[in-house]
Design a protein around this motif. Structure first.
Motif, short mmCIF file in Angstrom:
data_model
loop_
_atom_site.label_atom_id
_atom_site.label_comp_id
_atom_site.label_asym_id
_atom_site.label_seq_id
_atom_site.Cartn_x
_atom_site.Cartn_y
_atom_site.Cartn_z
N ALA A 77 32.40 -22.89 19.08
CA ALA A 77 31.86 -21.55 18.84
C ALA A 77 30.97 -21.60 17.60
CB ALA A 77 33.00 -20.56 18.64
N VAL A 78 29.75 -21.10 17.70
CA VAL A 78 28.83 -21.09 16.57
C VAL A 78 28.68 -19.66 16.05
CG1 VAL A 78 26.52 -21.65 15.74
CG2 VAL A 78 27.50 -22.94 17.60
N VAL A 79 28.88 -19.50 14.73
CA VAL A 79 28.67 -18.19 14.10
C VAL A 79 27.43 -18.32 13.20
CG1 VAL A 79 29.71 -16.32 12.77
CG2 VAL A 79 31.18 -17.89 14.08
N LEU B 131 24.87 -17.08 10.54
CA LEU B 131 24.83 -16.07 9.47
C LEU B 131 23.44 -16.03 8.83
CD1 LEU B 131 28.19 -16.90 7.61
CD2 LEU B 131 27.85 -15.30 9.49
N ASP B 132 23.07 -14.84 8.32
CA ASP B 132 21.82 -14.76 7.56
C ASP B 132 22.08 -15.11 6.09
OD1 ASP B 132 22.95 -12.51 6.33
OD2 ASP B 132 21.78 -11.06 7.52
N ALA B 133 21.06 -15.01 5.27
CA ALA B 133 21.19 -15.43 3.86
C ALA B 133 22.22 -14.60 3.10
CB ALA B 133 19.82 -15.35 3.18
N GLN B 134 22.50 -13.38 3.59
CA GLN B 134 23.49 -12.52 2.92
C GLN B 134 24.91 -12.73 3.45
OE1 GLN B 134 20.31 -11.13 3.90
NE2 GLN B 134 19.86 -11.70 1.77
N GLY B 135 25.07 -13.59 4.46
CA GLY B 135 26.40 -13.85 5.01
C GLY B 135 26.78 -12.94 6.15
N ASN B 136 25.82 -12.17 6.67
CA ASN B 136 26.10 -11.31 7.83
C ASN B 136 25.76 -12.05 9.12
OD1 ASN B 136 26.68 -9.06 6.09
ND2 ASN B 136 24.47 -8.88 5.76
N THR B 137 26.48 -11.71 10.19
CA THR B 137 26.20 -12.38 11.47
C THR B 137 24.84 -11.95 11.99
OG1 THR B 137 27.51 -10.68 12.56
CG2 THR B 137 28.59 -12.78 12.21
N VAL B 138 24.05 -12.93 12.39
CA VAL B 138 22.70 -12.69 12.92
C VAL B 138 22.78 -12.10 14.33
CG1 VAL B 138 20.63 -13.90 13.73
CG2 VAL B 138 21.64 -14.48 11.51
N ARG B 139 23.77 -12.56 15.08
CA ARG B 139 24.00 -12.15 16.47
C ARG B 139 25.47 -12.47 16.76
NH1 ARG B 139 24.65 -15.21 20.40
NH2 ARG B 139 23.07 -14.54 21.91
N VAL C 261 22.81 -19.92 7.66
CA VAL C 261 24.09 -20.62 7.47
C VAL C 261 24.73 -20.80 8.84
CG1 VAL C 261 26.35 -20.57 6.35
CG2 VAL C 261 24.40 -19.46 5.24
N LEU C 262 25.32 -21.97 9.09
CA LEU C 262 26.00 -22.23 10.36
C LEU C 262 27.48 -22.49 10.12
CD1 LEU C 262 23.37 -24.63 11.95
CD2 LEU C 262 23.81 -22.26 12.61
N LEU C 263 28.33 -21.70 10.77
CA LEU C 263 29.78 -21.91 10.70
C LEU C 263 30.34 -21.99 12.10
CD1 LEU C 263 30.90 -19.36 7.91
CD2 LEU C 263 30.38 -21.79 7.65
N GLN C 264 31.49 -22.70 12.23
CA GLN C 264 32.25 -22.65 13.48
C GLN C 264 33.35 -21.60 13.32
OE1 GLN C 264 32.81 -27.14 13.72
NE2 GLN C 264 32.65 -26.58 15.87
#
Length: 481
Positions: A79-81, A83-91, A151-154
């Motif tokens: 699962a890919v989450v 994030l934008d530069a502010q740490g909010n989910t882009v989608r 930013v890319l998080l799982q």
């Protein structure tokens, strides 16, 4: 030492176990489904990660975590989450694997110069479900969202980060990183160039920390361990070590084993993952496992797999010469993506329902034995095989598996092994932080309660059945391996 918790955020639910940190005994547990609904009733491929937090809160209700000193997090892989530069989910998070990303996987394979180039770079060839493939899909289909992704998080990285109060430092473990398609288990390093190849630009990646390290403490002082992917957590919860392999019987099948080294496989049949202890976890996947049994049950007009198993037990090993090559969805191991299944050995005496039922079980298990042999051929020692999944309980599976695999078979009692593995990781991080455990040696917890099956006198018969299968496979698909 005290009390620890492990939470497993799977594709459908959150499960939490609270364990004694010394023995691993489960003291209490909680469960809640994710509040996610798909318009077509299937599993959605886009999920708002807040759903994971909501079910986590519900599963932890009623004082479940009272007295807990450390928490470990296991979560669905791939699962890919973004994030934008502010740490909010882009989608919404991109989860699972679906048809829409298959083209992106093929694209990426070509872009780097083929399957072998990927295997050498990161130990695996892009597949539909992998994060690197989803990034390529995002860049091609949602370029604005791709551009905003910083930013890319799982899934487990994101949950750990949320539990810690969204600190500046973001972390992950080797196990999770190894399934992204842009981190190499062999070198222990990211390949930012592959992120750029897929996404179109660089992105921040979480820091990979050690198996016994803590990701940090919550504002309330609760220790959070590094976390890991569901596969690695389940292996850790089962307590498998060198000499152990795990065969998972889902619709498709997978075979993995603990190994001291990363295995680079140019054919792409082996996916070189890392485990949750600092070792390696090479995995070989087959596309056809329990779906073979379900298809055969439908063909024979049987209501369930238990009835198919009962019928198969009326036949004998070798199914009177009937051999089923179970490549119903094409196959990955061997690499025959466009083939179909084959039923061979039809004679008047073999044309009975019970022989076809037996051939389905033997065909499925021989396909998984082929996958085991891919690992054995690369020097992976297999002294016993853990058999997982509801189908592992079927008498026809238990009767045939030890002799076809040629080794002891262990069928663990059903339990939440991923959540238990996450709790064991929490106990390790807690013990290391207190100086009571070595960062190189995980806590010795009680192993899984299990049934042990030996090949015994059936070994020679099983190997003859296996030879019958291999002969048909070689004749039908010469040089497939």
């Amino acid at each position: 030492m005290g009390i620890v918790a492990g939470l497993d955020s799977s594709p459908d639910f959150t499960r939490i176990v609270v364990c004694d940190s010394d023995t691993g005994a489960v003291l209490r547990q909680g469960y809640a489904p994710h509040p996610v609904e798909s318009p077509d009733g299937g599993r959605p491929s886009d999920v708002d990660p807040q759903a994971w937090l909501l079910s986590l809160g519900e599963a932890a209700g009623g004082g479940l975590l009272e007295g807990v000193q450390a928490i470990g997090v296991s979560a669905q892989q791939n699962a890919v989450v973004p994030l934008d530069a502010q740490g909010n989910t882009v989608r919404p998070a991109m989860v699972g694997g679906d048809k829409r990303t298959q083209v992106a996987a093929a694209d990426l394979i070509d872009a780097l110069g083929g399957r072998e180039a990927w295997a050498q770079a990161v130990g695996c060839v892009p597949q539909a479900a992998q994060p690197v493939t989803k990034l390529r899909w995002l860049a091609r289909n949602e370029p604005e969202n791709a551009q905003r992704t910083a930013v890319l998080l799982q899934a487990h990285d994101w949950l750990v980060w949320q539990l810690l109060g969204r600190p500046i430092r973001r972390t992950t473990d080797r196990g999770g990183a190894s399934s992204t398609g842009y981190w190499s288990a062999a070198t222990g390093a990211y390949r930012p160039d592959l992120v750029e190849l897929a996404l179109g630009h660089q992105a921040m990646l979480p820091e990979v920390i050690g198996p016994a390290d803590a990701a940090g403490r919550t504002p309330e002082g609760l220790l959070i361990s590094v976390g890991t992917g569901e596969t690695m957590a389940a292996a850790f919860g089962l307590g498998i070590g060198l000499g152990d392999a795990v065969v998972s019987l889902g619709a498709s099948g997978s075979v993995m084993a603990v190994h001291p080294d990363a295995l680079v496989d140019g054919s792409g049949m082996i996916t070189a993952l890392a485990d949750a202890t600092g070792m390696h976890l090479p995995v070989v996947t087959t596309l056809n496992a329990v779906r073979t049994l379900r298809g055969t049950a439908e063909l024979l007009g049987l209501p369930d797999l238990e009835s198919l198993s009962e019928l198969a037990m009326k036949s004998t090993p070798g199914a009177h010469g009937l051999v089923l090559l179970p490549y119903l969805e094409g196959e990955r191991t061997p690499n025959l993506p466009h083939t179909a299944g084959t039923l061979a050995g039809l004679r008047r005496e073999s044309m009975k329902a019970e022989h076809l039922a037996r051939a389905a079980f033997e065909g499925m298990l021989c396909g998984l034995a082929d996958a085991l042999d891919v690992l054995r051929a690369r020097g992976v020692e297999v002294r016993r095989v853990f058999l997982l999944g509801p189908a592992a309980e079927l008498p026809a599976v238990q009767a045939a598996a030890p002799s076809l695999f040629g080794t002891q078979v262990v069928v663990p009692q059903p339990a939440d092994y991923a959540a238990i593995g996450a709790a064991r990781q929490a106990a390790w991080a807690l013990g290391t932080s207190q100086g009571s455990l070595d960062a190189r040696t995980p806590p010795a917890w009680q192993g899984a309660v299990a049934q042990v099956l030996e090949p015994g006198e059936e070994l020679a018969v099983g190997q003859a059945v296996r030879q019958q299968f291999v002969a048909v496979r070689e004749q039908t698909h010469p040089g497939a391996f």
